[in-house]
Design a protein around this motif. Structure first.
Motif, PDB file in Angstrom:
ATOM      1  N   GLN A  60       0.828  -1.207   0.000  1.00 51.99           N
ATOM      2  CA  GLN A  60       0.000   0.000   0.000  1.00 51.99           C
ATOM      3  C   GLN A  60       0.860   1.254   0.000  1.00 51.99           C
ATOM      4  O   GLN A  60       0.538   2.228  -0.685  1.00 51.99           O
ATOM      5  N   LEU A  82       2.172   1.776  -3.497  1.00 49.63           N
ATOM      6  CA  LEU A  82       1.107   2.297  -4.346  1.00 49.63           C
ATOM      7  C   LEU A  82       0.872   3.779  -4.059  1.00 49.63           C
ATOM      8  O   LEU A  82       0.715   4.581  -4.994  1.00 49.63           O
ATOM      9  N   LEU A  83       0.886   4.172  -2.803  1.00 49.20           N
ATOM     10  CA  LEU A  83       0.697   5.565  -2.419  1.00 49.20           C
ATOM     11  C   LEU A  83       1.828   6.426  -2.968  1.00 49.20           C
ATOM     12  O   LEU A  83       1.587   7.537  -3.479  1.00 49.20           O
ATOM     13  N   GLN A  84       3.057   5.937  -2.920  1.00 46.78           N
ATOM     14  CA  GLN A  84       4.194   6.673  -3.471  1.00 46.78           C
ATOM     15  C   GLN A  84       4.057   6.846  -4.978  1.00 46.78           C
ATOM     16  O   GLN A  84       4.365   7.904  -5.527  1.00 46.78           O
ATOM     17  N   GLU A  85       3.572   5.809  -5.663  1.00 47.11           N
ATOM     18  CA  GLU A  85       3.379   5.896  -7.110  1.00 47.11           C
ATOM     19  C   GLU A  85       2.306   6.922  -7.447  1.00 47.11           C
ATOM     20  O   GLU A  85       2.448   7.690  -8.403  1.00 47.11           O
ATOM     21  N   ILE A  86       1.245   6.961  -6.664  1.00 45.57           N
ATOM     22  CA  ILE A  86       0.169   7.937  -6.884  1.00 45.57           C
ATOM     23  C   ILE A  86       0.701   9.343  -6.645  1.00 45.57           C
ATOM     24  O   ILE A  86       0.441  10.257  -7.441  1.00 45.57           O
ATOM     25  N   GLN A  87       1.469   9.534  -5.571  1.00 42.33           N
ATOM     26  CA  GLN A  87       2.027  10.847  -5.270  1.00 42.33           C
ATOM     27  C   GLN A  87       3.018  11.284  -6.346  1.00 42.33           C
ATOM     28  O   GLN A  87       3.052  12.455  -6.727  1.00 42.33           O
ATOM     29  N   GLY A 113       2.925  10.402  -9.465  1.00 48.55           N
ATOM     30  CA  GLY A 113       2.114  10.745 -10.638  1.00 48.55           C
ATOM     31  C   GLY A 113       1.489  12.119 -10.501  1.00 48.55           C
ATOM     32  O   GLY A 113       1.394  12.862 -11.474  1.00 48.55           O
ATOM     33  N   GLN A 114       1.067  12.493  -9.309  1.00 48.68           N
ATOM     34  CA  GLN A 114       0.476  13.816  -9.081  1.00 48.68           C
ATOM     35  C   GLN A 114       1.539  14.893  -9.199  1.00 48.68           C
ATOM     36  O   GLN A 114       1.268  15.991  -9.694  1.00 48.68           O
ATOM     37  N   ASN A 115       2.772  14.600  -8.746  1.00 48.37           N
ATOM     38  CA  ASN A 115       3.858  15.575  -8.846  1.00 48.37           C
ATOM     39  C   ASN A 115       4.206  15.858 -10.314  1.00 48.37           C
ATOM     40  O   ASN A 115       4.607  16.958 -10.661  1.00 48.37           O
TER      41      ASN A 115
END
Length: 143
Positions: free
Chosen positions: A128, A131-136, A138-140
């Motif tokens: 998890q 996954l959270l790091q990948e989402i962050q 992507g937002q950056n």
């Protein structure tokens, strides 16, 4: 076969095996008039329910340190096992070393189960977090 489907299948196998084992042992106990095998199997089932139920209380105890949580869970589980033995002593004779034997047997299996449970939990948290790091990340890129 997908991982979710495999988990579902293993759950169905486990539940079915438990029902069949308890049912056939109870049936044999009724036919033979001896419930000794059924009592042992029922005790194993009760110990399994206790161990799994106690391990699943971890979200309610997260404010404690991990060591305190694990020790509290183990002590609670052992107390429930001893309570089960004490209650069963009203229905059948308990061997003089019954409490010690249960302590030894339950502790060994509980430790193995707790290690498996907490390693699995740790792996899920790592997954998890990744996954959270990948989402962050992507937002950056969007900003």
């Amino acid at each position: 076969m997908t991982k979710a489907r495999l988990k579902e299948m293993l759950l169905v196998i486990s539940v079915s095996y438990t029902i069949i084992s308890l049912g056939t042992s109870l049936f044999d106990a009724v036919l033979s008039g001896s419930g000794e095998e059924f009592s042992r199997l029922l005790f194993k089932f009760i110990c399994t329910v206790i161990a799994v139920s106690i391990l699943y209380t971890h979200p309610m105890l997260e404010r404690l340190s991990p060591l305190a949580m694990i020790l509290l869970q183990y002590v609670a589980a052992m107390l429930l096992v001893f309570l089960t033995i004490w209650i069963s002593s009203f229905f059948e004779e308990i061997h003089e070393s019954g409490y010690f034997d249960a302590f030894r047997s339950f502790t060994i299996i509980y430790i193995i189960g707790a290690v498996a449970y907490y390693v699995g939990l740790h792996l899920d948290v790592r997954k998890q977090n990744k996954l959270l790091q990948e989402i962050q990340a992507g937002q950056n890129k969007l900003h």
